[in-house]
Design an enzyme around this catalytic site. Structure first.
Site, mmCIF file in Angstrom:
data_model
loop_
_atom_site.group_PDB
_atom_site.id
_atom_site.type_symbol
_atom_site.label_atom_id
_atom_site.label_comp_id
_atom_site.label_asym_id
_atom_site.label_seq_id
_atom_site.Cartn_x
_atom_site.Cartn_y
_atom_site.Cartn_z
ATOM 1 N N SER A 1 1.074 -1.532 -0.099
ATOM 2 C CA SER A 1 -0.213 -0.146 0.016
ATOM 3 C C SER A 1 1.216 1.660 0.060
ATOM 4 O O SER A 1 1.716 1.304 0.643
ATOM 5 C CB SER A 1 -0.809 0.161 1.567
ATOM 6 O OG SER A 1 -1.494 1.069 1.625
ATOM 7 N N HIS B 1 -13.126 -1.692 -2.186
ATOM 8 C CA HIS B 1 -12.375 -2.018 -0.982
ATOM 9 C C HIS B 1 -12.618 -2.082 0.535
ATOM 10 O O HIS B 1 -12.798 -1.609 1.276
ATOM 11 C CB HIS B 1 -12.574 0.362 -0.670
ATOM 12 C CG HIS B 1 -11.236 0.401 -0.304
ATOM 13 N ND1 HIS B 1 -10.513 1.294 -1.466
ATOM 14 C CD2 HIS B 1 -10.581 0.777 0.931
ATOM 15 C CE1 HIS B 1 -9.587 1.860 -1.147
ATOM 16 N NE2 HIS B 1 -9.820 1.428 0.593
ATOM 17 N N LYS C 1 -7.758 0.428 -9.899
ATOM 18 C CA LYS C 1 -8.702 -0.620 -8.492
ATOM 19 C C LYS C 1 -9.626 0.252 -8.369
ATOM 20 O O LYS C 1 -9.551 1.373 -7.755
ATOM 21 C CB LYS C 1 -7.449 -1.136 -7.401
ATOM 22 C CG LYS C 1 -8.462 -1.499 -6.442
ATOM 23 C CD LYS C 1 -7.015 -1.808 -5.157
ATOM 24 C CE LYS C 1 -7.995 -2.659 -4.077
ATOM 25 N NZ LYS C 1 -8.448 -1.412 -2.964
ATOM 26 N N TYR D 1 -2.324 6.412 -4.111
ATOM 27 C CA TYR D 1 -2.999 7.909 -4.417
ATOM 28 C C TYR D 1 -2.843 8.332 -4.852
ATOM 29 O O TYR D 1 -1.184 8.002 -5.195
ATOM 30 C CB TYR D 1 -4.376 7.324 -3.118
ATOM 31 C CG TYR D 1 -4.399 6.764 -2.220
ATOM 32 C CD1 TYR D 1 -5.973 5.624 -2.515
ATOM 33 C CD2 TYR D 1 -3.657 5.559 -1.111
ATOM 34 C CE1 TYR D 1 -6.215 5.329 -2.217
ATOM 35 C CE2 TYR D 1 -4.180 4.622 -0.303
ATOM 36 C CZ TYR D 1 -6.228 4.599 -0.860
ATOM 37 O OH TYR D 1 -7.303 3.714 -0.439
ATOM 38 N N THR E 1 -5.433 3.100 -6.585
ATOM 39 C CA THR E 1 -6.566 3.171 -6.196
ATOM 40 C C THR E 1 -7.204 4.026 -6.145
ATOM 41 O O THR E 1 -7.161 5.424 -6.643
ATOM 42 C CB THR E 1 -6.592 2.465 -5.179
ATOM 43 O OG1 THR E 1 -5.896 1.558 -4.788
ATOM 44 C CG2 THR E 1 -7.756 2.710 -4.090
HETATM 45 C C1 LIG Z 1 -7.240 -2.470 6.884
HETATM 46 C C2 LIG Z 1 -7.101 -1.975 5.738
HETATM 47 C C3 LIG Z 1 -6.364 -1.244 5.001
HETATM 48 C C4 LIG Z 1 -6.753 -1.081 3.489
HETATM 49 N N1 LIG Z 1 -5.970 -0.025 2.367
HETATM 50 C C5 LIG Z 1 -6.217 0.206 1.365
HETATM 51 C C6 LIG Z 1 -5.222 0.688 1.024
HETATM 52 O O1 LIG Z 1 -4.226 1.954 1.327
HETATM 53 N N2 LIG Z 1 -5.229 0.991 0.167
HETATM 54 C C7 LIG Z 1 -6.224 0.386 -1.003
HETATM 55 O O2 LIG Z 1 -5.958 1.009 -2.778
HETATM 56 N N3 LIG Z 1 -7.031 -0.605 -0.594
HETATM 57 C C8 LIG Z 1 -6.940 -0.878 0.857
HETATM 58 N N4 LIG Z 1 -7.327 -1.755 1.136
HETATM 59 C C9 LIG Z 1 -8.562 -2.220 0.514
HETATM 60 C C10 LIG Z 1 -8.046 -3.894 0.436
HETATM 61 O O3 LIG Z 1 -7.227 -3.574 -0.566
HETATM 62 C C11 LIG Z 1 -9.161 -4.114 -0.203
HETATM 63 O O4 LIG Z 1 -9.771 -3.646 -1.760
HETATM 64 C C12 LIG Z 1 -10.161 -5.183 0.667
HETATM 65 O O5 LIG Z 1 -9.660 -5.545 1.650
HETATM 66 C C13 LIG Z 1 -11.260 -5.984 -0.233
HETATM 67 O O6 LIG Z 1 -11.833 -6.494 0.515
HETATM 68 P P1 LIG Z 1 -11.770 -8.038 1.825
HETATM 69 O O7 LIG Z 1 -11.334 -7.044 2.774
HETATM 70 O O8 LIG Z 1 -13.466 -8.084 2.627
HETATM 71 O O9 LIG Z 1 -10.877 -8.919 1.052
HETATM 72 C C14 LIG Z 1 -8.025 -1.792 2.626
HETATM 73 C C15 LIG Z 1 -8.727 -2.969 3.669
HETATM 74 C C16 LIG Z 1 -8.114 -2.888 4.494
HETATM 75 C C17 LIG Z 1 -9.171 -3.653 5.324
#
Ligand SMILES: Cc1cc2nc3c(=O)[nH]c(=O)nc-3n(C[C@H](O)[C@H](O)[C@H](O)COP(=O)(O)O)c2cc1C
Length: 386
Positions: free
Chosen positions: A111, A281, A257, A134, A160
């Site tokens: 990330s 997300h 994304k 981002y 993203t």
């Molecule tokens: C704690 C946490 C932090 C996240 N941080 C980011 C991030 O920094 N950038 C991003 O594109 N998505 C982020 N996401 C989204 C994830 O990449 C992903 O789209 C999402 O967790 C998918 O769903 P799931 O948790 O049900 O598998 C984050 C998700 C979680 C749970």
């Protein structure tokens, strides 16, 4: 405590173990969605509603889960998605995620908000890493990060685009889990009730030179995660012109994304991206968002085969992966499934999560009469309502 993940039989068990080990504020940060958690619950329900139609009397004694994604053969059609500040779940948690992914033969996505340098993750994954970004309001900051990743040798960049403003995660505010972190009385009690986490994570960081910093933010912005408010890199002004600009700058694989419609997916293809992640997300941004799995068939129909189609948000079982591939995805990404493993048992916990998902995929394939993901298509999906 570190080995309790051995007694977990599924991702839900890992979640329970992570909840016990982590302070409430930290656990809620990874586990919850936004506002009333409607999108989060619907992501899971959407997978549950989809039913499979098995074929019997097929020789399934030799099964193969491998899948080529962007020309690289992976052990299974799964990628660990980008999740910011995973280092607060486990000491050096991002490295743990990366190493478990590499051992399992799947890519790890770092990330933008990581606290581990790109270079360290690149080494740990032997190059099998993707990087997510981002865009800052001043695009040159993001370009500097992207240029650094390119110089290191990263070959896959993910932009993203679903976070134009900060989501309304009221529970984080209630738990005192805000940017920057403030140690409120409530949070202090929460942390003191979890001495294992306090000593094993925060204690080790303090002993080791301090609270983690955003390791890949441009010069002058790599603040401590407990420091002054950080200008997070999600500008509200991002448009397709930014995708064009990235396309010009990035000579390797480019993924967008956070798309959720066939029209946006078609636009992404016109703008020359190599891959798309259908994603809400994980239900963390727009609480009224539909589930990505429900828009997958129309998006697949709108795209040519040139564009790799990934989907995330709600994958908790190997059967969910089979359903996503049957509906047209090339592979899936997981966020929380891997984080629950990390929160439960560090790198071994993530490995356990990946192993469970892999076993479940394998078992599902056998039970529906398919030997590989190449044999998985829409004929496997029962008519809605059955
Ligand atoms: C704690 C946490 C932090 C996240 N941080 C980011 C991030 O920094 N950038 C991003 O594109 N998505 C982020 N996401 C989204 C994830 O990449 C992903 O789209 C999402 O967790 C998918 O769903 P799931 O948790 O049900 O598998 C984050 C998700 C979680 C749970």
């Amino acid at each position: 405590m570190a080995n309790t993940h051995r007694h977990a039989y599924n991702i839900h068990d890992l979640r329970t173990l992570a909840r016990r080990r982590l302070p409430r504020g930290v656990f809620d940060f990874i586990d919850r969605g936004t506002e009333d958690d409607v999108a989060l619950a619907n992501n899971l329900d959407s997978y549950r509603r989809i039913k499979l139609r098995p074929s019997q009397l097929v020789d399934v004694s030799k099964r193969d889960l491998r899948r080529a994604v962007f020309g690289n053969t992976q052990s299974m059609p799964l990628i660990i998605g980008p999740t910011g500040i995973a280092d607060i779940l486990w000491y050096q948690g991002e490295l743990a995620l990366a190493m478990a992914a590499t051992r399992a033969g799947v890519p790890f996505t770092l990330s933008t908000s990581a606290t581990t340098p790109i270079e360290a993750i690149f080494d740990a994954t032997q190059g099998a890493m993707w990087i997510q970004t981002y865009l800052w309001e001043e695009r040159r900051h993001s370009y500097a990060v992207i240029e650094r990743a390119r110089a290191v040798g990263v070959k896959t960049l993910m932009l993203t685009v679903d976070t134009a403003v900060m989501p309304n995660r009221e529970f984080n505010a209630r738990n005192g889990f805000v940017n920057p972190f403030r140690l409120t009385p409530r949070m202090t009690c929460d942390v003191l009730r979890h001495p294992g986490w306090l000593a094993g994570v925060m204690g080790r960081y303090l002993f080791d030179g301090g609270i983690p910093r955003y390791a890949n933010y441009p010069q002058g912005m790599n603040a401590r995660i407990t420091g002054a408010p950080v200008r997070l890199a999600n500008a509200a002004s991002v448009t397709w012109a930014d995708v064009d600009a990235l396309r010009e700058r990035w000579p390797h694989t480019l993924i967008v994304k956070g798309l959720m419609s066939a029209a946006d997916a078609e636009a992404a293809e016109r703008h020359g991206v190599d891959g798309i992640v259908l994603s809400n997300h994980g239900g963390r941004n727009l609480d009224s968002a539909m589930a990505p799995i429900d828009v997958l068939p129309e998006v697949r129909a709108a795209l040519s085969k040139r564009v790799t189609l990934l989907v995330d948000s709600g994958i908790r079982r190997g059967s969910d992966v089979v359903k996503a591939i049957a509906l047209g995805a090339d592979a899936v990404m997981v966020g929380k499934a891997a984080l629950y493993g990390l929160g439960a048992g560090g790198e071994a916990g993530v490995s356990r999560a990946l192993e469970m998902l892999r076993d479940e995929m394998d078992r599902t394939l056998a039970l529906v009469g398919r030997c590989s993901f190449n044999e998985v298509d829409a004929t496997l999906i029962a008519r809605p309502g059955l």
